[in-house]
Write a protein that holds these residues in place. Structure first.
Motif, PDB file in Angstrom:
ATOM      1  N   UNK A 378      70.657 -22.130   2.972  1.00  0.00           N
ATOM      2  CA  UNK A 378      70.006 -21.201   3.901  1.00  0.00           C
ATOM      3  C   UNK A 378      70.978 -20.186   4.494  1.00  0.00           C
ATOM      4  N   UNK A 379      72.242 -20.241   4.042  1.00  0.00           N
ATOM      5  CA  UNK A 379      73.282 -19.354   4.569  1.00  0.00           C
ATOM      6  C   UNK A 379      73.327 -19.429   6.085  1.00  0.00           C
ATOM      7  N   UNK A 380      73.417 -20.677   6.565  1.00  0.00           N
ATOM      8  CA  UNK A 380      73.369 -20.946   7.992  1.00  0.00           C
ATOM      9  C   UNK A 380      74.624 -21.714   8.402  1.00  0.00           C
ATOM     10  N   UNK A 381      75.394 -21.157   9.292  1.00  0.00           N
ATOM     11  CA  UNK A 381      76.541 -21.844   9.871  1.00  0.00           C
ATOM     12  C   UNK A 381      76.350 -21.911  11.372  1.00  0.00           C
ATOM     13  N   UNK A 382      76.460 -23.109  11.937  1.00  0.00           N
ATOM     14  CA  UNK A 382      76.211 -23.268  13.365  1.00  0.00           C
ATOM     15  C   UNK A 382      77.018 -24.421  13.928  1.00  0.00           C
ATOM     16  N   UNK A 383      77.098 -24.456  15.246  1.00  0.00           N
ATOM     17  CA  UNK A 383      77.734 -25.540  15.988  1.00  0.00           C
ATOM     18  C   UNK A 383      76.701 -26.125  16.934  1.00  0.00           C
ATOM     19  N   UNK A 384      76.737 -27.434  17.105  1.00  0.00           N
ATOM     20  CA  UNK A 384      75.752 -28.026  17.991  1.00  0.00           C
ATOM     21  C   UNK A 384      75.982 -29.505  18.228  1.00  0.00           C
ATOM     22  N   UNK A 385      75.041 -30.100  18.956  1.00  0.00           N
ATOM     23  CA  UNK A 385      75.067 -31.515  19.305  1.00  0.00           C
ATOM     24  C   UNK A 385      73.958 -32.238  18.563  1.00  0.00           C
ATOM     25  N   UNK A 386      74.281 -33.333  17.891  1.00  0.00           N
ATOM     26  CA  UNK A 386      73.278 -34.095  17.146  1.00  0.00           C
ATOM     27  C   UNK A 386      72.395 -34.864  18.119  1.00  0.00           C
ATOM     28  N   UNK A 396      68.303 -37.775   4.430  1.00  0.00           N
ATOM     29  CA  UNK A 396      68.796 -37.897   5.797  1.00  0.00           C
ATOM     30  C   UNK A 396      68.825 -36.528   6.446  1.00  0.00           C
ATOM     31  N   UNK A 397      68.174 -36.414   7.606  1.00  0.00           N
ATOM     32  CA  UNK A 397      68.059 -35.127   8.306  1.00  0.00           C
ATOM     33  C   UNK A 397      68.598 -35.289   9.721  1.00  0.00           C
ATOM     34  N   UNK A 398      69.348 -34.298  10.180  1.00  0.00           N
ATOM     35  CA  UNK A 398      69.875 -34.299  11.543  1.00  0.00           C
ATOM     36  C   UNK A 398      69.172 -33.237  12.367  1.00  0.00           C
ATOM     37  N   UNK A 399      68.695 -33.652  13.549  1.00  0.00           N
ATOM     38  CA  UNK A 399      68.161 -32.701  14.526  1.00  0.00           C
ATOM     39  C   UNK A 399      69.301 -32.314  15.462  1.00  0.00           C
ATOM     40  N   UNK A 400      69.563 -31.029  15.567  1.00  0.00           N
ATOM     41  CA  UNK A 400      70.742 -30.548  16.288  1.00  0.00           C
ATOM     42  C   UNK A 400      70.323 -29.508  17.324  1.00  0.00           C
ATOM     43  N   UNK A 401      70.792 -29.730  18.555  1.00  0.00           N
ATOM     44  CA  UNK A 401      70.645 -28.685  19.568  1.00  0.00           C
ATOM     45  C   UNK A 401      71.860 -27.770  19.441  1.00  0.00           C
ATOM     46  N   UNK A 402      71.612 -26.581  18.972  1.00  0.00           N
ATOM     47  CA  UNK A 402      72.725 -25.701  18.628  1.00  0.00           C
ATOM     48  C   UNK A 402      73.285 -24.983  19.845  1.00  0.00           C
ATOM     49  N   UNK A 403      74.539 -24.576  19.714  1.00  0.00           N
ATOM     50  CA  UNK A 403      75.187 -23.710  20.692  1.00  0.00           C
ATOM     51  C   UNK A 403      75.085 -22.256  20.221  1.00  0.00           C
ATOM     52  N   UNK A 404      75.121 -21.370  21.177  1.00  0.00           N
ATOM     53  CA  UNK A 404      75.239 -19.948  20.858  1.00  0.00           C
ATOM     54  C   UNK A 404      76.726 -19.628  20.750  1.00  0.00           C
ATOM     55  N   UNK A 405      77.184 -19.298  19.558  1.00  0.00           N
ATOM     56  CA  UNK A 405      78.598 -18.947  19.371  1.00  0.00           C
ATOM     57  C   UNK A 405      78.779 -17.451  19.547  1.00  0.00           C
ATOM     58  N   UNK A 406      79.899 -17.077  20.137  1.00  0.00           N
ATOM     59  CA  UNK A 406      80.170 -15.670  20.446  1.00  0.00           C
ATOM     60  C   UNK A 406      81.343 -15.205  19.591  1.00  0.00           C
TER      61      UNK A 406
END
Length: 482
Positions: A378-386, A396-406
């Protein structure tokens, strides 16, 4: 001794005989190596020539006392790489910590002892992955820090924590060292190795100007040779002493009595070897007979985990849970799901690395739920909390609350002034320094990703020094995990 050179106490030339820098003796008696250009590099041929002259003249020539007994087997000095653990961590970085926190330097502007309580409070608040056996501890124990702790402090903690306290020139100078080490510890490209070499050259050049004359130690000079060393031997982690010293504990555990020590070590090693390959069980009589302590509790969950596709395993028990509307919407973006009840787990293993979700209640003071995701499909790079791990259609799927990276904010370009030193300022303005620290802020957005796209754990350091930023995330280096 193996190189047949003078000891460090009497050395009048470069560490490990890498070049012909003579150094100089200060009035205090300390030998320093000020930054100088143009010193010839040593080769095995030149060392052999100097050894021959030393034997004839019966005195050291350029620090060489004679021919090494190993010269028939290995090339001297090319086959003796500098050690990251002792040279950089316990040498250069520990010296910087002493400059910052030792009260004998209280009259200098780089002294940070007046902010010791605030800095220590922020350090102790940092949560690290559960694999980190040594958590952040008080600066009062600084002289007892192990090399692993120094590595974590230098690479992950200190730059974000020191942002509001350190003078800007010294801060950028330290950032140059951290950035260069990060490049040389990973699997760098030729261009990255070259950039790291330029950064280290700048660090060594300005070191004594920003601190004191005695700061130009032999370890600092050794930084000048790391670029070529990485080109010759690969990343620094591949030839450091960490792997050897980590085995000291392993070897000592093979011996529990004072008699028959070789037999004890051989028997215990063979039993552990068979155990690791499943040839004997964890309840074998051999383990009791030889008193082998196997920490199988940690691996028991992984052995009982439910394996899925793409080298992903979710830990038991898998419990049925109800997804929220936001979570259901996120899951539907990558797969079909009927209803709101799915099987969930609080831990998962991805390519052998164990990750926790916020549902896991036994994490203690560690944090293994902060991750970097790189979804190439999906050309998706993100940072977050599982938040949780799910099982849907065998995936296996992870639900992640992502951070807004600047991405437009750099830790070295925001929140403090640009350095006064032109060479350092050029690196900062170009954006070569501090890029491994990701500025993030909270956002109410939950995304679902396949667990196989989780690539790194991260360490979060809170920082209120930049408006709109919650703190900085730093991916943990996979090639060098202490």
């Amino acid at each position: 001794m193996c190189m047949s050179t003078m000891s460090f106490a009497n050395m009048t030339f470069c560490v490990k005989q890498r070049c012909l820098h003579p150094g100089k003796r200060l009035e205090s008696g300390a030998r320093v190596y000020p930054y100088e250009c143009g010193h010839h590099s040593r080769t095995s041929a030149s060392v052999e020539e100097h050894a021959h002259l030393a034997v004839l003249q019966r005195k050291p020539v350029f620090g060489v006392k004679g021919k090494s007994t190993l010269s028939r087997i290995v090339q001297v000095p090319e086959s003796f790489p500098l050690d990251y653990m002792h040279g950089v961590l316990e040498g250069v970085f520990k010296s910087l910590l002493n400059f910052w926190f030792d009260s004998q330097y209280h009259q200098y502007n780089f002294y940070l002892g007046n902010y010791r309580r605030e800095i220590e409070s922020e350090l102790l608040a940092i949560q690290v992955p559960h694999e980190f056996n040594r958590k952040p501890r008080s600066l009062n124990d600084l002289k007892f820090f192990k090399a692993t702790e120094l590595h974590h402090f230098m690479m992950y903690y200190m730059l974000p924590v020191l942002l509001p306290y350190m003078p800007h020139n010294q801060y950028h100078h330290f950032a140059i060292l951290v950035t260069a080490m990060r490049k040389l510890l990973s699997a760098p490209s030729s261009e990255e190795v070259h950039t790291a070499g330029l950064l280290l050259d700048c660090f060594v050049r300005e070191n004594s100007h920003l601190y004191v004359e005695s700061a130009d130690t032999i370890n600092v000079h050794g930084l000048c040779h790391l670029e070529q060393q990485v080109r010759d031997f690969g990343p620094l982690w591949a030839n450091s002493m960490f792997s050897f010293e980590n085995m000291v504990k392993e070897v000592s555990s093979l011996c529990t009595g004072t008699r028959g020590i070789p037999d004890q070590m051989v028997n215990k090693y063979l039993i552990k070897w068979q155990l690791a390959r499943g040839r004997i069980s964890h309840d074998s009589d051999s383990l009791v007979k030889y008193g082998i302590d196997i920490k199988h509790k940690r691996s028991a969950g992984l052995r009982n985990a439910a394996a899925f596709k793409d080298d992903v395993a979710l830990f038991q028990p898998l419990k049925m849970q109800t997804l929220t509307v936001q979570e259901t919407y996120a899951v539907k973006s990558i797969c079909r799901v009927t209803g709101h009840m799915v099987k969930c787990s609080d831990r998962a293993a991805v390519r052998g690395d164990v990750y926790h979700s916020v549902m896991y209640t036994r994490s203690g003071t560690s944090c293994s739920s902060l991750v970097r995701v790189n979804d190439r499909f999906r050309k998706l790079e993100l940072y977050g909390t599982i938040l949780k791990f799910l099982v849907i259609d065998g995936h296996g799927i992870a639900l992640i609350r992502r951070f807004e990276s600047h991405d437009d904010i750099n830790i070295c370009k925001h929140g403090l002034s640009l350095p006064d030193i032109p060479r350092i300022r050029a690196f900062v303005q170009k954006g070569d320094v501090g890029t491994q620290y990701i500025p993030v802020s909270d956002v109410d957005d939950v995304v679902a990703v396949l667990c196989k796209y989780i690539v790194d754990k991260c360490i979060f350091v809170r920082s209120d020094n930049i408006l709109g930023i919650k703190g900085f995330l730093t991916p943990v280096m996979r090639d060098y995990f202490c």
